[in-house]
Design a protein around this motif. Sequence first.
Motif, PDB file in Angstrom:
ATOM      1  N   ALA A  51     -26.702  18.376  50.469  1.00  0.00           N
ATOM      2  CA  ALA A  51     -28.004  19.067  51.125  1.00  0.00           C
ATOM      3  C   ALA A  51     -27.575  19.764  52.227  1.00  0.00           C
ATOM      4  O   ALA A  51     -28.218  20.531  52.781  1.00  0.00           O
ATOM      5  N   HIS A  52     -26.264  19.660  53.328  1.00  0.00           N
ATOM      6  CA  HIS A  52     -25.971  20.076  54.427  1.00  0.00           C
ATOM      7  C   HIS A  52     -24.935  20.806  54.284  1.00  0.00           C
ATOM      8  O   HIS A  52     -24.449  21.861  55.333  1.00  0.00           O
ATOM      9  N   HIS A  53     -23.973  20.746  53.559  1.00  0.00           N
ATOM     10  CA  HIS A  53     -22.414  21.245  53.613  1.00  0.00           C
ATOM     11  C   HIS A  53     -21.865  21.599  52.178  1.00  0.00           C
ATOM     12  O   HIS A  53     -20.871  21.693  51.806  1.00  0.00           O
ATOM     13  N   ALA A  54     -23.181  22.159  51.368  1.00  0.00           N
ATOM     14  CA  ALA A  54     -22.855  22.587  49.828  1.00  0.00           C
ATOM     15  C   ALA A  54     -21.608  23.405  50.081  1.00  0.00           C
ATOM     16  O   ALA A  54     -20.699  23.344  49.090  1.00  0.00           O
ATOM     17  N   VAL A  55     -21.510  24.666  50.656  1.00  0.00           N
ATOM     18  CA  VAL A  55     -20.667  25.849  50.710  1.00  0.00           C
ATOM     19  C   VAL A  55     -19.262  25.382  51.064  1.00  0.00           C
ATOM     20  O   VAL A  55     -18.247  25.508  50.442  1.00  0.00           O
ATOM     21  N   GLU A  56     -19.232  24.526  52.214  1.00  0.00           N
ATOM     22  CA  GLU A  56     -18.058  24.031  52.558  1.00  0.00           C
ATOM     23  C   GLU A  56     -17.198  23.050  51.743  1.00  0.00           C
ATOM     24  O   GLU A  56     -16.224  23.218  51.508  1.00  0.00           O
ATOM     25  N   TYR A  57     -18.117  22.427  51.080  1.00  0.00           N
ATOM     26  CA  TYR A  57     -17.638  21.253  49.987  1.00  0.00           C
ATOM     27  C   TYR A  57     -17.065  21.901  48.864  1.00  0.00           C
ATOM     28  O   TYR A  57     -15.795  21.680  48.272  1.00  0.00           O
ATOM     29  N   LEU A  58     -17.658  22.815  48.401  1.00  0.00           N
ATOM     30  CA  LEU A  58     -17.319  23.609  47.215  1.00  0.00           C
ATOM     31  C   LEU A  58     -15.777  24.473  47.424  1.00  0.00           C
ATOM     32  O   LEU A  58     -14.818  24.575  46.799  1.00  0.00           O
ATOM     33  N   THR A  59     -15.853  24.979  48.801  1.00  0.00           N
ATOM     34  CA  THR A  59     -14.519  25.531  49.076  1.00  0.00           C
ATOM     35  C   THR A  59     -13.510  24.599  49.276  1.00  0.00           C
ATOM     36  O   THR A  59     -12.422  24.849  48.836  1.00  0.00           O
ATOM     37  N   MET A 330     -25.362   8.842  66.843  1.00  0.00           N
ATOM     38  CA  MET A 330     -25.832  10.118  66.989  1.00  0.00           C
ATOM     39  C   MET A 330     -25.354  11.097  65.857  1.00  0.00           C
ATOM     40  O   MET A 330     -26.026  12.001  65.331  1.00  0.00           O
ATOM     41  N   GLY A 331     -23.873  11.217  65.756  1.00  0.00           N
ATOM     42  CA  GLY A 331     -23.377  11.927  64.703  1.00  0.00           C
ATOM     43  C   GLY A 331     -23.949  11.853  63.187  1.00  0.00           C
ATOM     44  O   GLY A 331     -24.399  12.736  62.426  1.00  0.00           O
ATOM     45  N   VAL A 332     -24.033  10.514  63.191  1.00  0.00           N
ATOM     46  CA  VAL A 332     -24.191  10.156  61.462  1.00  0.00           C
ATOM     47  C   VAL A 332     -25.986  10.486  61.355  1.00  0.00           C
ATOM     48  O   VAL A 332     -26.200  11.169  60.361  1.00  0.00           O
ATOM     49  N   VAL A 333     -26.787  10.362  62.550  1.00  0.00           N
ATOM     50  CA  VAL A 333     -28.189  10.814  62.179  1.00  0.00           C
ATOM     51  C   VAL A 333     -28.196  12.182  62.215  1.00  0.00           C
ATOM     52  O   VAL A 333     -29.198  12.824  61.351  1.00  0.00           O
ATOM     53  N   THR A 334     -27.420  12.979  62.976  1.00  0.00           N
ATOM     54  CA  THR A 334     -27.383  14.418  63.059  1.00  0.00           C
ATOM     55  C   THR A 334     -27.212  14.792  61.544  1.00  0.00           C
ATOM     56  O   THR A 334     -27.738  15.493  61.094  1.00  0.00           O
ATOM     57  N   GLU A 335     -26.169  14.382  60.758  1.00  0.00           N
ATOM     58  CA  GLU A 335     -25.835  14.764  59.385  1.00  0.00           C
ATOM     59  C   GLU A 335     -26.843  14.418  58.437  1.00  0.00           C
ATOM     60  O   GLU A 335     -26.733  15.088  57.355  1.00  0.00           O
ATOM     61  N   THR A 336     -27.918  13.441  58.754  1.00  0.00           N
ATOM     62  CA  THR A 336     -28.883  13.395  57.868  1.00  0.00           C
ATOM     63  C   THR A 336     -29.943  14.455  57.682  1.00  0.00           C
ATOM     64  O   THR A 336     -30.663  14.672  57.007  1.00  0.00           O
ATOM     65  N   GLY A 337     -29.861  15.176  58.958  1.00  0.00           N
ATOM     66  CA  GLY A 337     -31.095  16.236  59.178  1.00  0.00           C
ATOM     67  C   GLY A 337     -32.271  15.814  59.882  1.00  0.00           C
ATOM     68  O   GLY A 337     -33.242  16.570  60.028  1.00  0.00           O
ATOM     69  N   VAL A 338     -32.112  14.732  60.287  1.00  0.00           N
ATOM     70  CA  VAL A 338     -33.468  14.030  60.986  1.00  0.00           C
ATOM     71  C   VAL A 338     -33.613  14.741  62.226  1.00  0.00           C
ATOM     72  O   VAL A 338     -34.807  14.993  62.488  1.00  0.00           O
TER      73      VAL A 338
END
Length: 469
Positions: A51-59, A330-338
């Motif tokens: 959801a948030h790092h698709a391009v980086e993950y595929l790389t 705060m980091g993990v909540v940021t990564e959820t997109g909330v």
Amino acid sequence: MTLIIVILLLLGYLVIATGHLTGVNKAAIAVFIGTVGWVVYICYGTDFVMAHHAVEYLTFLAGNEPTSDAVKYFIYNDVFLYYVGRAASIVMFLLATMSIIEILNNNGCFDFISRWIKTRNSKRLLWTITFATFIISANLDNLTTTMTMLVIMRQIVQNRRQRMLIGSAIVIAANCGGCFTVIGDPTGLLLWGTGAITATHFTLYMALPAVLAWLVPTALISRELPERLDTQWSPMPYRGDDTNLNSWQRILMLFVGIGGLWFIPTFHNITKLSPFLGALCVLSVLWVVNEVMNRNLLRSDQMSQRYIPKATQYGSLQQILFVMGIMLAMGVVTETGVFADVAEWIDENVHDIWVLGVVSGLLSGLVDTFTIAISDISLYPVLNSEQLTLVADTEYMSQFAVNGAYWKVVAFSTAVGGCLLCVGSVSGLALMKMEHMHVSWYVKNLSPKVMVGWVIGLAVLMTELVMYN
């Protein structure tokens, strides 16, 4: 899973806010929500990553088959360690400044304060000790500075109500002093480290509001103190040979410690390295100077009695763990997109950073200063000039650019708002435990005074931002 992580964070806020009632240490809660949040996140890592790092993950996969282990390795290396690094930079800076103030205190570098306040005149004692607190907390850790001053005050003032009033003034001075420099408070340090503010610009705008937020409630507190205090002057505590330094040696150590920290913004501007590296460099130099000047003690078997460091050591460790836990949470909540969704709702329905500032200040008094501050900071990224040209409402969004108004409002409101209740900051909790002070007494005697200073300081900050932006 996003809902579970958010609920976990909100429950953590609730327990932190009611820690003085439940007796649960808020550092333990911060570490719990910070660790468990990431465990929940990584268990469903593929959904979050796509959801948030698709391009980086595929790389990262480089054409390999996606597996459960692969996504976990990606989260660890490319997501999790980023937030660990941010938290570690703040924690290392706090560790360095706490160590610096302990070395200075062990060598009697703050003994001059006791000589300055050797009086029974309430106003002279109050203004001298709060002025020293304000200045020192702008350069060193708030909690350790507060505890040092509270111990000095407690050895002098005998009446409990007088100690509670003067102690509250010390806490206010520490929080206000810490908020107008980038090295005086974890919030300012975080903003500086992320590039949201620059050191000189931040101090120029924050200095006058911070001074007023300290002066106004302190002046009101002084009116409630009797003309003459109930004092008792005990001899200086014996710490061993480490206090047998002459005046010039103590001045030299104070210059190396405090002066070195003043150089950190310049160090950062020149090298672009993290500020905590500069703080560790200052600590190492001070450490060497300490060993050279105390070489006789180092060759002896006599143990030093360090009363004040014993009083602050446990509280300092709690502060470090609390900051680490909250930043990971705060980091993990940021990564959820909330946070991005919340910021979008605020932009559409509130659209006013001053309303956010007032709400943040009130919440800081109820929950915790740093918790609310980092929540506010996590809502918005720092916008550069190119990003500003792409948004529709440039005037509003410019408040979230480098040195934007939003970062100053958050830093000021959360720092001073945390003094509205004695449970809003670690320093206030330390005073509360030390003097067995009740929240109801603080609300009746101190909260209105802090509110007046906060409103005046906020009005001055608003005037500055309107006039010069």
